[in-house]
Design a protein around this motif. Structure first.
Motif, PDB file in Angstrom:
ATOM      1  N   PRO A   1      46.488 -16.212 -74.366  1.00  0.00           N
ATOM      2  CA  PRO A   1      47.039 -14.999 -74.946  1.00  0.00           C
ATOM      3  C   PRO A   1      47.639 -15.275 -76.235  1.00  0.00           C
ATOM      4  O   PRO A   1      47.784 -14.207 -77.336  1.00  0.00           O
ATOM      5  N   GLY A   2      48.485 -16.339 -76.422  1.00  0.00           N
ATOM      6  CA  GLY A   2      49.633 -16.721 -77.513  1.00  0.00           C
ATOM      7  C   GLY A   2      48.646 -17.321 -78.528  1.00  0.00           C
ATOM      8  O   GLY A   2      49.133 -17.498 -79.566  1.00  0.00           O
ATOM      9  N   GLY A   3      47.547 -17.624 -78.458  1.00  0.00           N
ATOM     10  CA  GLY A   3      46.574 -18.574 -79.471  1.00  0.00           C
ATOM     11  C   GLY A   3      46.260 -17.548 -80.562  1.00  0.00           C
ATOM     12  O   GLY A   3      46.173 -16.329 -80.307  1.00  0.00           O
ATOM     13  N   GLY A   4      45.366 -18.052 -81.541  1.00  0.00           N
ATOM     14  CA  GLY A   4      45.185 -17.356 -82.394  1.00  0.00           C
ATOM     15  C   GLY A   4      44.321 -18.306 -83.605  1.00  0.00           C
ATOM     16  O   GLY A   4      43.843 -19.348 -83.310  1.00  0.00           O
ATOM     17  N   TRP A   5      44.549 -17.898 -84.797  1.00  0.00           N
ATOM     18  CA  TRP A   5      43.740 -18.136 -85.963  1.00  0.00           C
ATOM     19  C   TRP A   5      44.966 -18.312 -86.957  1.00  0.00           C
ATOM     20  O   TRP A   5      45.613 -17.680 -87.071  1.00  0.00           O
ATOM     21  N   VAL A   6      44.804 -19.428 -87.897  1.00  0.00           N
ATOM     22  CA  VAL A   6      45.756 -19.638 -88.871  1.00  0.00           C
ATOM     23  C   VAL A   6      44.952 -20.110 -90.056  1.00  0.00           C
ATOM     24  O   VAL A   6      43.851 -20.913 -89.968  1.00  0.00           O
ATOM     25  N   ASP A   7      45.373 -19.617 -91.347  1.00  0.00           N
ATOM     26  CA  ASP A   7      44.765 -20.048 -92.636  1.00  0.00           C
ATOM     27  C   ASP A   7      45.292 -21.218 -93.076  1.00  0.00           C
ATOM     28  O   ASP A   7      46.724 -21.085 -93.442  1.00  0.00           O
ATOM     29  N   PRO A   8      44.854 -22.224 -92.872  1.00  0.00           N
ATOM     30  CA  PRO A   8      45.520 -23.816 -93.176  1.00  0.00           C
ATOM     31  C   PRO A   8      46.122 -23.948 -94.672  1.00  0.00           C
ATOM     32  O   PRO A   8      47.244 -24.433 -94.493  1.00  0.00           O
ATOM     33  N   ALA A   9      45.440 -23.399 -95.650  1.00  0.00           N
ATOM     34  CA  ALA A   9      45.867 -23.610 -96.824  1.00  0.00           C
ATOM     35  C   ALA A   9      47.317 -22.595 -97.230  1.00  0.00           C
ATOM     36  O   ALA A   9      48.267 -23.209 -97.816  1.00  0.00           O
ATOM     37  N   SER A  10      47.164 -21.607 -96.432  1.00  0.00           N
ATOM     38  CA  SER A  10      48.550 -20.494 -96.616  1.00  0.00           C
ATOM     39  C   SER A  10      49.695 -21.210 -95.659  1.00  0.00           C
ATOM     40  O   SER A  10      50.791 -21.010 -96.085  1.00  0.00           O
ATOM     41  N   LEU A  11      49.329 -21.918 -94.671  1.00  0.00           N
ATOM     42  CA  LEU A  11      50.516 -22.845 -93.896  1.00  0.00           C
ATOM     43  C   LEU A  11      51.094 -23.754 -94.873  1.00  0.00           C
ATOM     44  O   LEU A  11      52.283 -24.022 -94.950  1.00  0.00           O
ATOM     45  N   CYS A  12      50.181 -24.424 -95.697  1.00  0.00           N
ATOM     46  CA  CYS A  12      50.726 -25.452 -96.660  1.00  0.00           C
ATOM     47  C   CYS A  12      51.556 -24.966 -97.705  1.00  0.00           C
ATOM     48  O   CYS A  12      52.657 -25.324 -97.944  1.00  0.00           O
ATOM     49  N   ARG A  13      51.204 -23.775 -98.143  1.00  0.00           N
ATOM     50  CA  ARG A  13      51.909 -23.156 -99.374  1.00  0.00           C
ATOM     51  C   ARG A  13      53.160 -22.620 -98.726  1.00  0.00           C
ATOM     52  O   ARG A  13      54.253 -22.655 -99.384  1.00  0.00           O
TER      53      ARG A  13
END
Length: 405
Positions: free
Chosen positions: A143-155
């Motif tokens: 339930p706590g999983g999901g998706w992440v925009d990797p480049a936005s995480l870098c920024r």
């Protein structure tokens, strides 16, 4: 201590290391060949955030679980601080491959008794309901999983302590050396780019292109992701995995894939790889992509760095020239190291889940603080482990030769 460091690589690995050191007051010079962070292996539209349990709770399972928990806390902190991170805890459904795997998934949950909010097994009917599409088997529901925009995480990582970080984009490091206690990075013409007491290599498979790190068994795996045009209200609204993955629609595009090819340097999109991704999509959600033509798809190709054991490399770089392959192996703690040289690399396809904890671990090792993991897990990701294994193989080989002779 002179708290200055050079970080080569502005992807998930490098930005995470830079953020954690900058949070401790370090001054960072961040160097990347691209013109912005997160343009290489970290540049896909979305990555999957979930752990990877196992029946024996092996080191990979322990590392991904600890990293998953740390990543969620880190992402929540970035969001609370107003940083530009794009992610969604939609939940991740990890479907069983077949009936045998389904039974194993059930046993994992029964044996380990995780909290229902962390992981539970769902039968096929509930799995179909979660996916919004008929599926072949039940599976794990995170339930706590999901998706992440990797480049936005870098920024977001780099913006959080921006005053401590000096970026140098569109800058290629061709050579590194150490002089008078400082590591130096030079460009192709030999000009000095930066110097500092600490140098951190986070530049994917290129991390082994320097003499000091040529012994690291880093490899590049080509991965092609396919992008499907999708309405925001369309299913699935969650991430679904089954020997591949498919995400919800993000800015009108759904990501699915990905291919995996070691030693393949072709950066162009291939229709054959789109067809492979559509076959994976059909395995995940039977019939879902039957109307989609592979030749009409867009997508992205990335090259993910990985190690032979599929665990990351995090820690001080060993001095390979000082390791005698004919002597019995010594503990990692006694292995000679190159002072001030570190690596954070080899994330493979798990950069989203590993990067935050990897950055914290590296920062602790650089700063001389207590690591956030047990010693056996710290040793499991120590880059010196490959020199130990090399020595052990040679010693065993010599012993076999004596016995066989």
């Amino acid at each position: 201590m002179n708290r200055r460091a050079i970080v080569i690589g502005a992807g998930l690995a490098g930005s995470s290391a830079a953020e954690r050191l900058a949070a401790r007051g370090w001054k960072i010079t961040l160097i990347d060949a691209a013109d912005a962070p997160g343009q290489g292996a970290s540049g896909n539209l979305a990555g999957v955030l979930r752990p990877l349990p196992s029946l024996d709770d092996n080191r990979l399972a322990q590392l991904t679980r600890a990293s998953f928990e740390h990543a969620r806390r880190h992402f929540a902190a970035l969001t609370a601080a107003g940083q530009p991170l794009r992610w969604a805890q939609t939940g991740v459904l990890h479907l069983a491959r077949d009936d045998s795997h389904e039974a194993t998934q059930r046993r994992v949950v029964e044996r380990q008794q995780p909290a229902p909010g962390e992981l539970r097994f769902v039968e096929r009917d509930e799995a179909s309901e979660l996916a919004g599409w008929p599926v072949a088997n039940g599976g794990w529901w995170f339930p706590g999983g999901g998706w992440v925009d990797p480049a936005s995480l870098c920024r977001a990582n780099l913006a959080r302590h921006a005053a401590q970080i000096t970026p140098r984009y569109a800058c290629q490091v061709a050579q590194i050396d150490r002089h008078a206690g400082l590591w130096r990075a030079h460009d192709g013409a030999g000009a000095l780019i930066a110097e500092a007491p600490v140098l951190i290599l986070a530049n994917a498979a290129a991390g082994r292109h320097f003499a000091a790190t040529a012994h690291l068994p880093l490899r590049a795996a080509r991965g092609q992701v396919s992008h499907l045009v999708a309405d925001a209200a369309s299913v699935p609204q969650i991430v679904v995995c089954r020997l591949g993955y498919v995400t919800p629609a993000i800015d009108g595009l759904r990501s699915t894939g990905a291919t995996f090819s070691i030693g393949d340097g072709d950066a162009t999109l291939r229709a054959a790889d789109h067809a492979e991704n559509l076959a994976k999509l059909d395995f995940i959600l039977p019939g879902y992509g039957s109307h989609i033509a592979a030749a009409e798809l867009a997508g992205r190709v990335g090259f993910r760095p990985l190690s032979p054991d599929r665990l990351p490399m995090i820690g001080a770089v060993a001095d390979a020239t000082a390791v005698d392959p004919d002597r019995p192996a010594r503990p990692l703690a006694e292995m000679p190291r190159l002072a001030g040289l570190y690596v954070i690399n080899g994330f493979g396809a798990r950069g989203i889940v590993w990067s935050a904890l990897a950055g914290e671990l590296l920062a602790c090792l650089v700063a001389g603080e207590t690591p956030p993991l047990a010693d056996d897990l710290v040793n499991a990701v120590d880059p010196g482990r490959f020199l130990l294994r090399g020595r052990n193989r040679r010693v065993r080989g010599a012993a076999r030769s004596l016995i066989d002779g």
